[in-house]
Design an enzyme around this catalytic site. Structure first.
Site, mmCIF file in Angstrom:
data_model
loop_
_atom_site.group_PDB
_atom_site.id
_atom_site.type_symbol
_atom_site.label_atom_id
_atom_site.label_comp_id
_atom_site.label_asym_id
_atom_site.label_seq_id
_atom_site.Cartn_x
_atom_site.Cartn_y
_atom_site.Cartn_z
ATOM 1 N N SER A 8 95.336 -61.110 26.591
ATOM 2 C CA SER A 8 94.525 -62.320 26.754
ATOM 3 C C SER A 8 93.229 -62.193 25.965
ATOM 4 C CB SER A 8 94.206 -62.552 28.224
ATOM 5 O OG SER A 8 93.184 -63.519 28.311
ATOM 6 N N HIS A 33 97.718 -64.377 24.118
ATOM 7 C CA HIS A 33 97.556 -65.297 25.246
ATOM 8 C C HIS A 33 96.174 -65.944 25.116
ATOM 9 C CE1 HIS A 33 98.375 -66.771 29.347
ATOM 10 N NE2 HIS A 33 97.103 -66.508 29.623
ATOM 11 N N ASP A 35 93.512 -68.491 26.675
ATOM 12 C CA ASP A 35 93.123 -69.150 27.926
ATOM 13 C C ASP A 35 92.156 -70.298 27.671
ATOM 14 O OD1 ASP A 35 94.454 -67.683 30.053
ATOM 15 O OD2 ASP A 35 93.276 -65.961 29.382
ATOM 16 N N MET A 37 89.973 -73.216 29.314
ATOM 17 C CA MET A 37 89.381 -73.632 30.600
ATOM 18 C C MET A 37 88.390 -74.759 30.351
ATOM 19 S SD MET A 37 88.489 -69.889 32.093
ATOM 20 C CE MET A 37 89.708 -68.564 32.152
ATOM 21 N N HIS A 66 97.570 -71.142 27.388
ATOM 22 C CA HIS A 66 97.557 -71.379 28.846
ATOM 23 C C HIS A 66 96.483 -72.423 29.127
ATOM 24 C CE1 HIS A 66 96.645 -69.398 33.042
ATOM 25 N NE2 HIS A 66 97.153 -70.604 33.162
ATOM 26 N N MET A 68 94.349 -74.364 31.340
ATOM 27 C CA MET A 68 93.766 -74.501 32.681
ATOM 28 C C MET A 68 92.831 -75.702 32.634
ATOM 29 S SD MET A 68 93.173 -70.476 33.407
ATOM 30 C CE MET A 68 93.208 -70.113 31.659
ATOM 31 N N MET A 137 100.393 -66.993 38.569
ATOM 32 C CA MET A 137 99.019 -66.486 38.571
ATOM 33 C C MET A 137 98.883 -65.429 39.668
ATOM 34 S SD MET A 137 97.559 -68.024 36.081
ATOM 35 C CE MET A 137 96.033 -67.151 36.343
ATOM 36 N N GLY A 142 90.465 -68.794 36.138
ATOM 37 C CA GLY A 142 89.072 -69.132 35.823
ATOM 38 C C GLY A 142 88.302 -67.959 35.228
ATOM 39 N N PHE A 143 88.707 -66.751 35.571
ATOM 40 C CA PHE A 143 87.951 -65.577 35.129
ATOM 41 C C PHE A 143 88.878 -64.405 34.846
ATOM 42 C CE2 PHE A 143 85.461 -68.172 37.979
ATOM 43 C CZ PHE A 143 84.298 -68.388 37.238
ATOM 44 N N GLY A 144 88.477 -63.588 33.869
ATOM 45 C CA GLY A 144 89.164 -62.329 33.649
ATOM 46 C C GLY A 144 88.601 -61.273 34.595
ATOM 47 N N GLY A 145 89.272 -60.140 34.654
ATOM 48 C CA GLY A 145 88.739 -58.991 35.381
ATOM 49 C C GLY A 145 88.781 -59.083 36.901
ATOM 50 N N ASP A 175 100.111 -63.295 35.200
ATOM 51 C CA ASP A 175 98.788 -63.435 34.581
ATOM 52 C C ASP A 175 97.690 -63.140 35.604
ATOM 53 O OD1 ASP A 175 96.668 -64.062 32.968
ATOM 54 O OD2 ASP A 175 97.132 -66.201 32.800
ATOM 55 N N GLY A 176 96.956 -62.054 35.361
ATOM 56 C CA GLY A 176 95.802 -61.704 36.194
ATOM 57 C C GLY A 176 95.899 -60.323 36.800
ATOM 58 N N GLY A 177 94.966 -59.463 36.436
ATOM 59 C CA GLY A 177 94.888 -58.138 37.040
ATOM 60 C C GLY A 177 96.044 -57.198 36.697
ATOM 61 N N GLY A 197 94.283 -58.892 30.058
ATOM 62 C CA GLY A 197 93.015 -59.124 29.376
ATOM 63 C C GLY A 197 92.128 -57.896 29.427
ATOM 64 N N SER A 198 91.414 -57.734 30.537
ATOM 65 C CA SER A 198 90.458 -56.628 30.665
ATOM 66 C C SER A 198 91.119 -55.276 30.440
ATOM 67 C CB SER A 198 89.852 -56.611 32.067
ATOM 68 O OG SER A 198 89.573 -57.895 32.487
HETATM 69 C C1 DX5 Z 1 92.642 -66.094 34.263
HETATM 70 C C2 DX5 Z 1 93.339 -66.130 32.932
HETATM 71 C C3 DX5 Z 1 93.911 -64.832 32.555
HETATM 72 C C4 DX5 Z 1 92.876 -63.749 32.360
HETATM 73 C C5 DX5 Z 1 93.500 -62.453 32.695
HETATM 74 O O1 DX5 Z 1 92.179 -67.366 34.569
HETATM 75 O O2 DX5 Z 1 94.389 -67.066 32.958
HETATM 76 O O3 DX5 Z 1 94.754 -64.931 31.418
HETATM 77 O O4 DX5 Z 1 92.367 -63.721 31.060
HETATM 78 O O5 DX5 Z 1 92.520 -61.490 32.632
HETATM 79 P P1 DX5 Z 1 92.672 -60.076 33.334
HETATM 80 O O6 DX5 Z 1 93.862 -59.410 32.724
HETATM 81 O O7 DX5 Z 1 91.373 -59.410 33.024
HETATM 82 O O8 DX5 Z 1 92.861 -60.331 34.810
HETATM 83 ZN ZN ZN Z 2 95.913 -66.974 31.302
#
Ligand code: DX5
Ligand code: ZN
Length: 215
Positions: A8, A33, A35, A37, A66, A68, A137, A142-145, A175-177, A197-198
Protein backbone atom coordinates in the site's frame (compact mmCIF):
# COMPACT_ATOMS: atom_id res chain seq x y z
CA UNK A 1 -0.45 -20.42 -6.95
CA UNK A 2 1.54 -17.90 -4.93
CA UNK A 3 -0.17 -15.16 -3.00
CA UNK A 4 -0.50 -11.78 -4.69
CA UNK A 5 1.29 -9.11 -2.64
CA UNK A 6 0.05 -5.54 -2.99
CA UNK A 7 2.10 -3.02 -1.00
CA UNK A 8 0.00 0.00 0.00
CA UNK A 9 1.58 3.20 -1.28
CA UNK A 10 -0.20 5.07 1.55
CA UNK A 11 2.77 4.15 3.76
CA UNK A 12 5.39 5.27 1.22
CA UNK A 13 7.44 8.47 1.55
CA UNK A 14 5.40 10.89 -0.59
CA UNK A 15 8.44 13.15 -0.99
CA UNK A 16 10.32 10.20 -2.49
CA UNK A 17 7.49 8.52 -4.30
CA UNK A 18 9.44 7.61 -7.44
CA UNK A 19 12.14 5.94 -5.33
CA UNK A 20 9.52 3.92 -3.44
CA UNK A 21 7.69 2.95 -6.64
CA UNK A 22 10.97 1.70 -8.08
CA UNK A 23 11.63 -0.32 -4.93
CA UNK A 24 8.29 -2.10 -5.52
CA UNK A 25 9.17 -2.57 -9.22
CA UNK A 26 12.39 -4.34 -8.18
CA UNK A 27 10.71 -6.46 -5.49
CA UNK A 28 8.65 -9.65 -5.56
CA UNK A 29 5.44 -7.64 -5.08
CA UNK A 30 2.72 -8.12 -7.68
CA UNK A 31 0.51 -5.01 -7.55
CA UNK A 32 0.54 -1.46 -6.24
CA UNK A 33 -2.32 -0.87 -3.76
CA UNK A 34 -3.54 2.72 -4.10
CA UNK A 35 -5.70 4.00 -1.22
CA UNK A 36 -8.06 6.82 -2.19
CA UNK A 37 -9.76 8.57 0.76
CA UNK A 38 -12.19 11.45 0.45
CA UNK A 39 -12.51 12.78 4.00
CA UNK A 40 -16.23 11.88 3.90
CA UNK A 41 -16.63 8.11 3.60
CA UNK A 42 -13.55 7.79 5.81
CA UNK A 43 -12.17 10.33 8.30
CA UNK A 44 -8.98 11.01 6.34
CA UNK A 45 -7.84 12.39 2.98
CA UNK A 46 -5.02 10.64 1.11
CA UNK A 47 -4.41 11.60 -2.52
CA UNK A 48 -6.32 11.44 -5.78
CA UNK A 49 -6.17 11.16 -9.55
CA UNK A 50 -3.00 13.19 -10.38
CA UNK A 51 -0.90 11.27 -7.85
CA UNK A 52 -2.29 7.96 -9.14
CA UNK A 53 -1.28 9.03 -12.67
CA UNK A 54 2.20 9.95 -11.42
CA UNK A 55 2.63 6.56 -9.75
CA UNK A 56 1.45 4.86 -12.93
CA UNK A 57 4.11 6.65 -14.98
CA UNK A 58 6.81 4.77 -13.05
CA UNK A 59 5.00 1.59 -11.98
CA UNK A 60 5.87 -1.61 -13.85
CA UNK A 61 3.13 -3.58 -12.09
CA UNK A 62 -0.68 -3.21 -12.09
CA UNK A 63 -2.41 -0.58 -9.95
CA UNK A 64 -5.12 -1.83 -7.58
CA UNK A 65 -7.20 1.23 -6.66
CA UNK A 66 -9.13 0.98 -3.37
CA UNK A 67 -11.82 3.66 -3.43
CA UNK A 68 -12.73 4.69 0.11
CA UNK A 69 -15.03 7.38 -1.22
CA UNK A 70 -18.72 8.20 -1.44
CA UNK A 71 -20.29 8.07 -4.88
CA UNK A 72 -17.46 6.07 -6.50
CA UNK A 73 -19.37 5.75 -9.81
CA UNK A 74 -18.52 9.34 -10.58
CA UNK A 75 -14.76 8.63 -10.60
CA UNK A 76 -14.41 5.11 -12.05
CA UNK A 77 -13.48 6.27 -15.54
CA UNK A 78 -11.00 8.84 -14.24
CA UNK A 79 -9.17 6.20 -12.19
CA UNK A 80 -9.20 3.78 -15.11
CA UNK A 81 -7.63 6.54 -17.23
CA UNK A 82 -5.11 7.20 -14.45
CA UNK A 83 -3.91 3.59 -14.76
CA UNK A 84 -6.14 1.42 -12.57
CA UNK A 85 -6.34 -2.23 -13.62
CA UNK A 86 -8.22 -3.30 -10.50
CA UNK A 87 -10.81 -1.17 -8.75
CA UNK A 88 -12.55 -1.91 -5.47
CA UNK A 89 -15.52 0.05 -4.11
CA UNK A 90 -17.00 -0.14 -0.63
CA UNK A 91 -20.28 -2.00 -0.23
CA UNK A 92 -21.20 0.61 2.41
CA UNK A 93 -20.80 3.43 -0.16
CA UNK A 94 -22.81 1.87 -3.01
CA UNK A 95 -26.59 2.02 -3.14
CA UNK A 96 -26.63 0.26 -6.52
CA UNK A 97 -23.66 -2.03 -6.11
CA UNK A 98 -24.57 -4.30 -9.04
CA UNK A 99 -24.59 -1.31 -11.41
CA UNK A 100 -21.26 -0.05 -10.05
CA UNK A 101 -19.62 -3.46 -10.49
CA UNK A 102 -20.88 -3.72 -14.07
CA UNK A 103 -19.40 -0.28 -14.80
CA UNK A 104 -15.99 -1.33 -13.49
CA UNK A 105 -16.11 -4.43 -15.68
CA UNK A 106 -17.22 -2.45 -18.73
CA UNK A 107 -14.10 -0.33 -18.26
CA UNK A 108 -12.06 -3.54 -18.54
CA UNK A 109 -10.87 -3.56 -14.92
CA UNK A 110 -10.99 -6.29 -12.30
CA UNK A 111 -13.95 -5.54 -10.06
CA UNK A 112 -13.68 -5.76 -6.29
CA UNK A 113 -15.93 -5.02 -3.34
CA UNK A 114 -14.43 -3.87 -0.04
CA UNK A 115 -16.20 -4.76 3.19
CA UNK A 116 -15.74 -2.95 6.51
CA UNK A 117 -15.07 -4.96 9.68
CA UNK A 118 -18.65 -4.55 10.94
CA UNK A 119 -20.33 -5.44 7.63
CA UNK A 120 -21.64 -8.97 7.22
CA UNK A 121 -20.31 -10.87 4.22
CA UNK A 122 -23.79 -12.40 3.77
CA UNK A 123 -24.56 -9.15 1.89
CA UNK A 124 -22.30 -10.45 -0.89
CA UNK A 125 -24.39 -13.55 -1.61
CA UNK A 126 -26.15 -12.08 -4.65
CA UNK A 127 -23.09 -10.40 -6.16
CA UNK A 128 -20.22 -12.78 -5.43
CA UNK A 129 -20.41 -14.47 -8.85
CA UNK A 130 -19.77 -11.11 -10.54
CA UNK A 131 -16.68 -10.25 -8.54
CA UNK A 132 -13.00 -10.74 -9.27
CA UNK A 133 -12.07 -10.09 -5.65
CA UNK A 134 -13.43 -9.18 -2.25
CA UNK A 135 -11.35 -6.86 -0.08
CA UNK A 136 -11.99 -7.81 3.54
CA UNK A 137 -10.97 -4.90 5.73
CA UNK A 138 -9.07 -6.14 8.74
CA UNK A 139 -8.95 -2.61 10.21
CA UNK A 140 -11.45 0.25 10.01
CA UNK A 141 -10.53 2.06 6.78
CA UNK A 142 -8.98 5.50 6.89
CA UNK A 143 -5.48 5.03 8.29
CA UNK A 144 -2.40 2.89 7.88
CA UNK A 145 -0.60 1.31 10.81
CA UNK A 146 -3.64 0.09 12.75
CA UNK A 147 -3.98 -3.13 14.72
CA UNK A 148 -5.24 -6.21 12.85
CA UNK A 149 -8.75 -7.32 13.89
CA UNK A 150 -8.65 -11.04 14.79
CA UNK A 151 -12.30 -11.66 13.83
CA UNK A 152 -11.10 -11.44 10.21
CA UNK A 153 -10.07 -15.11 10.17
CA UNK A 154 -13.69 -16.23 10.70
CA UNK A 155 -14.85 -13.89 7.93
CA UNK A 156 -12.27 -15.28 5.51
CA UNK A 157 -13.38 -18.86 6.18
CA UNK A 158 -17.08 -18.01 5.80
CA UNK A 159 -16.43 -16.05 2.60
CA UNK A 160 -14.28 -18.84 1.16
CA UNK A 161 -17.14 -21.26 1.78
CA UNK A 162 -19.59 -18.94 0.00
CA UNK A 163 -17.21 -18.50 -2.95
CA UNK A 164 -16.74 -22.26 -3.32
CA UNK A 165 -20.45 -23.02 -2.98
CA UNK A 166 -21.40 -20.43 -5.60
CA UNK A 167 -18.59 -21.47 -7.94
CA UNK A 168 -17.31 -17.89 -7.98
CA UNK A 169 -13.78 -17.06 -9.17
CA UNK A 170 -13.46 -14.24 -6.62
CA UNK A 171 -10.19 -13.99 -4.70
CA UNK A 172 -10.04 -12.83 -1.11
CA UNK A 173 -7.90 -9.77 -0.40
CA UNK A 174 -6.99 -8.75 3.15
CA UNK A 175 -6.30 -5.09 3.89
CA UNK A 176 -5.03 -3.71 7.21
CA UNK A 177 -2.43 -4.76 9.74
CA UNK A 178 -0.95 -7.51 7.57
CA UNK A 179 2.59 -8.56 8.48
CA UNK A 180 4.89 -11.59 8.69
CA UNK A 181 3.17 -12.65 11.92
CA UNK A 182 -0.26 -13.22 10.36
CA UNK A 183 0.36 -13.71 6.61
CA UNK A 184 0.61 -17.51 6.70
CA UNK A 185 -2.52 -17.86 8.82
CA UNK A 186 -4.48 -15.54 6.51
CA UNK A 187 -3.48 -17.59 3.48
CA UNK A 188 -4.32 -20.83 5.25
CA UNK A 189 -7.79 -19.44 6.04
CA UNK A 190 -8.39 -18.70 2.33
CA UNK A 191 -6.90 -15.31 1.45
CA UNK A 192 -4.86 -15.03 -1.75
CA UNK A 193 -4.15 -11.28 -2.01
CA UNK A 194 -2.37 -9.49 0.84
CA UNK A 195 -2.18 -5.71 1.11
CA UNK A 196 0.58 -4.42 3.38
CA UNK A 197 1.49 -0.80 4.06
CA UNK A 198 3.42 -0.06 7.25
CA UNK A 199 4.89 -3.55 7.44
CA UNK A 200 6.60 -3.05 4.06
CA UNK A 201 7.50 0.63 4.02
CA UNK A 202 8.52 1.03 7.66
CA UNK A 203 10.69 -2.08 7.43
CA UNK A 204 14.49 -1.79 7.42
CA UNK A 205 14.53 -4.09 4.41
CA UNK A 206 11.24 -3.63 2.49
CA UNK A 207 12.12 -6.09 -0.30
CA UNK A 208 12.89 -8.84 2.20
CA UNK A 209 9.67 -7.98 4.08
CA UNK A 210 7.73 -8.55 0.85
CA UNK A 211 9.53 -11.85 0.23
CA UNK A 212 8.60 -13.06 3.72
CA UNK A 213 4.86 -12.70 3.13
CA UNK A 214 4.90 -14.01 -0.46
CA UNK A 215 3.96 -17.51 0.61
C1 DX5 B 1 -6.63 1.46 5.29
C2 DX5 B 1 -6.11 1.21 3.91
C3 DX5 B 1 -5.02 0.22 3.88
C4 DX5 B 1 -3.79 0.67 4.62
C5 DX5 B 1 -3.11 -0.53 5.14
O1 DX5 B 1 -7.69 2.35 5.23
O2 DX5 B 1 -7.14 0.73 3.08
O3 DX5 B 1 -4.70 -0.17 2.56
O4 DX5 B 1 -2.92 1.41 3.83
O5 DX5 B 1 -2.05 -0.12 5.92
P1 DX5 B 1 -1.36 -1.06 6.99
O6 DX5 B 1 -0.80 -2.23 6.24
O7 DX5 B 1 -0.32 -0.17 7.59
O8 DX5 B 1 -2.42 -1.47 7.98
ZN1 ZN C 1 -6.56 -0.21 1.12
Amino acid sequence: MKTIIAPSVLAADFANLQRDVEMINDSQADWFHIDIMDGAFVPNISFGIPVTEAINRHAKKPLDVHLMINNPDQYLEAFKNAGAEMISVHIEACTHLHRTIQKIKELGCWAGVAVNPHTSITLLEDIIEDLDYVCLMSVNPGFGGQKFIEKTYDKIRALKKMIDEKGSKARIQIDGGVDEGNAAKLIEAGASILVAGSYVFKNENPKLAIEKIKI
